[in-house]
Design an enzyme around this catalytic site. Structure first.
Site: not given
Ligand code: DGJ
Length: 726
Positions: A470, A540
């Protein structure tokens, strides 16, 4: 087979790909390399005529070699634009020499055509002999594709350093035409990535860029230019950049006067904002690939070509992806061994094949305020380390994956307390935090080495199959005080170079480990990272309805194989939208399926339904992930329908929103089938290929009650699998 040839007499290179041609040549007695053609195959004599006369008017008469050189020109744009002389458009390269000279004077200095495996490469050298600077324009085409990769190598063979103030990967002149150019591109933001949009190119410049040190959520380095193409037909010139740091694409249209007319070029690569790169004597640098693709089959044809080429030549692996479970939305930072074990049991029950523990497993990580940088297992959460969870996951028949965000550090971490100078910062200036974190200066070799050793150690200690990598904030204050006077402006490119080198080294040392790229969702999706990770996290936003638009944009440039999509809870935690479980699955089944819901809160009936849907996905995943994708209708209209085709197998996915007036969307016409072939659905219905392509396939039945599947008033979806009857 792709072919590249150099006609010495005419001074023209022709790169003949599967069906597209790319032509350029030497002009002005070697003082320039000019562009001739990018588009359909046109034949050698037409190419020579175009090169000589610009408009090909005298194409029936081949120019003699001498005449060729005299005629070349006026009209033809530079193939690459090293700044210097009477060049005023967006430059491709700007070099500054130690004696204060700031222009280049390049001449053609040689070429090489080589074949390696299924690829042919052309390299054309331009040399600024006075300073020993060589710029090599590189082109590569793989057999069977219409994608042309371009990049540039710049070498300093002089005696003094050279500073590059701009060094783009390629310049793509678009064909001259009367109509205005339209450009399609992908914009977005957090939880709304890859939104497909279109703009008319203005006279002047139109720039897409990232200055954030990462690919960015806001714009993706991909475009498709056209002048009236549609999804199914028409000419499209598309490009995509293989770079995960700051980048720019400049579309420039110059009104060049009544004779020359306006012309448009697209140039792109590293963003030159705040950047420079010093090359010491003997040093060279290679820019990232800027790939271009010409298609005469509309936007659909262009994206299918991107997908096939990336599966064949970009992605590190092309086997179908395992069904993944990720615990982030279920547990957030509240990770415990017992909680993860329970989720793993439920994930295995519904058929997941890879169990991933997301953020929150490492030392001091109870929220987003602390812990980044300290990549050891939190003893409070896992008293015996990760071994027992991993062993349990394996017993359940799944692989094990772990989340990391290795380029970041929280101020509240042992790493930052020990090395406050390891983050990007300017001396005595604010160090801006975002999500309470700072960015490590990965351009520093000591930081890069620490990072490699840390992850190498983690992979050596635990039996880890998968890493989700990430990157949750852009770079700011890109200072490197220790390097002042030693070209600290190189951080923008050096960070990404070291990132790539670390992933490459990890992949070499741990060849079985697979990777997912992620950046606050889809902020690091580009051809550069995709050559190093098996898949990327798309967004997301896991609302399956919003996701259709995000996935439609993603699919313009990148394949379903790499597009990770999770099924999560309803109402959706981000948008509060309620959607049937089957709808959520069908939306995620359009890519590489994952589940990210809190399975512990799902009912027995939901778990059973999920298990059946996962099993159904496993039947179709080869076709979805490796097949050709047809976007039969635009996303989020009355009916969104996508088709995937692989050999004898066809998968159609459809989704619809609550309908008005009881209206039933018409059948969707399939494409790419054999009209003479019969196709059978899993429930035994047989259709003729010609009927499916002309009459269509009905996805939405007559009102059928409230089964959440074909319900009249709610959101509905359908997956139909057909196989050719042999
Ligand atoms: C952002 C990612 O996109 C999410 O999937 C999750 O991994 C969080 N970061 C964790 O902090």
């Amino acid at each position: 087979m792709s072919d590249a040839r150099f006609d010495k007499d005419a001074g023209i290179w022709t790169i003949a790909m599967r069906s597209a041609w790319y032509v350029f040549g030497i002009a002005d007695d070697g003082a320039a390399i000019r562009h001739v053609h990018w588009g359909p195959a046109i034949g050698d004599s037409a190419a020579a005529g175009l090169a000589a006369y610009g408009d090909g008017a005298n194409g029936l008469r081949q120019p003699s070699p001498g005449e060729h050189k005299r005629l070349w020109g006026m009209d033809a744009p530079d193939e690459y634009v090293p700044w210097g002389g009477l060049r005023y458009e967006e430059p491709s390269l700007k070099a500054e020499f130690a004696d204060g000279t700031r222009n280049t004077e390049c001449r053609y200095a040689g070429q090489r055509i080589t074949r390696e495996g299924d690829a042919v490469t052309v390299e054309v050298d331009l040399a600024d002999a006075r300073y020993g600077l060589t710029i090599s324009l590189c082109y590569r085409a793989h057999d069977g594709f219409d994608v042309l990769e371009r990049w540039v190598r710049v070498r300093n063979d002089g005696v003094a350093p050279v500073t590059l103030a701009q060094a783009l990967s390629a310049n793509w002149p678009l064909p001259r035409q009367d109509q205005d150019w339209q450009v399609r591109y992908l914009h977005g933001g957090w939880s709304a990535e890859t939104q497909l949009t279109e703009a008319a190119l203005p006279l002047g410049k139109f720039t897409l860029e990232s200055r954030r040190g990462l690919t960015s959520l806001n714009y993706n380095p991909w475009f498709a230019a056209h002048a009236g193409a549609s999804e199914d037909a028409g000419q499209v010139w598309s490009g995509a950049l293989a770079w995960s740091g700051s980048w720019k694409l400049v579309f420039e249209t110059t009104a060049a006067g009544p004779h020359a007319g306006k012309r448009t070029h697209v140039t792109g690569g590293w963003n030159d904002f705040d950047w420079s790169l010093r090359l010491a004597p003997g040093e060279e640098t290679t820019t990232p690939v800027f790939a271009g693709l010409y298609s005469d089959a509309g936007f659909g044809g262009a994206s299918r070509e991107w997908h096939a080429w990336q599966r064949a030549h970009v992605l590190p692996r092309t086997e179908p992806r395992p069904v993944l479970y990720n615990s982030w939305e279920a547990t957030s930072f509240a990770v415990t061994e017992a909680g993860q074990t329970r989720l793993a049991e439920l994930a295995a029950r519904i058929g997941a094949e890879l169990f991933v523990v997301d953020d929150g497993w490492f030392k001091g990580r109870h929220n987003d305020q602390a812990g980044l940088g300290d990549w050891t297992v939190d003893p409070a959460k896992f008293p015996d380390g990760l071994q027992s969870l991993i062993a349990r996951v394996r017993l359940l028949g799944m692989k094990f994956g772990l989340w990391v965000e290795p380029e970041m550090v929280n101020a509240d971490s042992d790493l930052y307390r020990a090395h406050p100078d390891w983050v990007y910062h300017f001396r005595d200036r604010t160090r801006s935090e975002r999500r309470n974190q700072l960015v490590l200066n990965l351009a520093r070799d000591d930081v890069a080495d620490w990072l490699y050793q840390t992850l190498h150690g983690l992979l050596g200690t635990y039996d880890i199959d998968f890493i989700k990598w990430d990157f949750n904030r852009p770079i700011s204050e890109p200072g490197w005080p220790d390097a002042v006077g030693d070209n600290p402006e190189r951080v923008w490119t050096q960070h990404v170079r070291n990132l790539y080198a670390i992933i490459d080294r990890l992949r070499d040392a741990h060849p079985a480990v697979e990777f997912e790229g992620c950046s606050s969702g889809g902020g690091r999706v580009d051809l550069g990272i995709l050559s190093r990770v098996e898949q990327v996290w798309t967004s997301d936003n896991t609302d399956a309805w919003d996701r259709l638009a995000i996935q439609e944009g993603f699919s313009q440039a990148y394949p379903a194989l790499a597009m990770m999509a999770w099924v999560t809870d309803s109402p959706n935690p981000l948008t509060s939208r309620e959607l049937p479980l089957s709808f959520r699955f069908h939306s995620a089944m359009a890519g590489s399926l994952g589940v990210g819901g809190d399975l512990a809160s799902w009912s027995e009936a939901e778990l059973d339904e999920a298990a059946a849907l996962v099993a159904a996905y496993k039947q179709v995943r080869r076709t979805v992930q490796l097949g050709t994708q047809y976007r039969l209708t635009p996303a989020r209209g009355k009916l969104t329908a996508w088709q995937y085709l692989l050999g004898d197998e066809v998968v159609v996915l459809g989704w619809w929103a609550p309908r008005h007036y009881g209206e039933i969307p018409p059948p969707v016409r399939l494409t790419g089938l054999d009209p003479a072939q019969r196709y059978q659905t899993t429930d035994g219905t047989i259709y003729h290929g010609a009927a499916l392509m002309n009459g269509g396939l009905r996805l939405v039945d007559e009102p059928a009650g409230a089964d959440g599947h074909n319900g009249l008033y709610g959101f509905g979806s359908r997956m139909i699998r057909l196989s050719a009857v042999r």
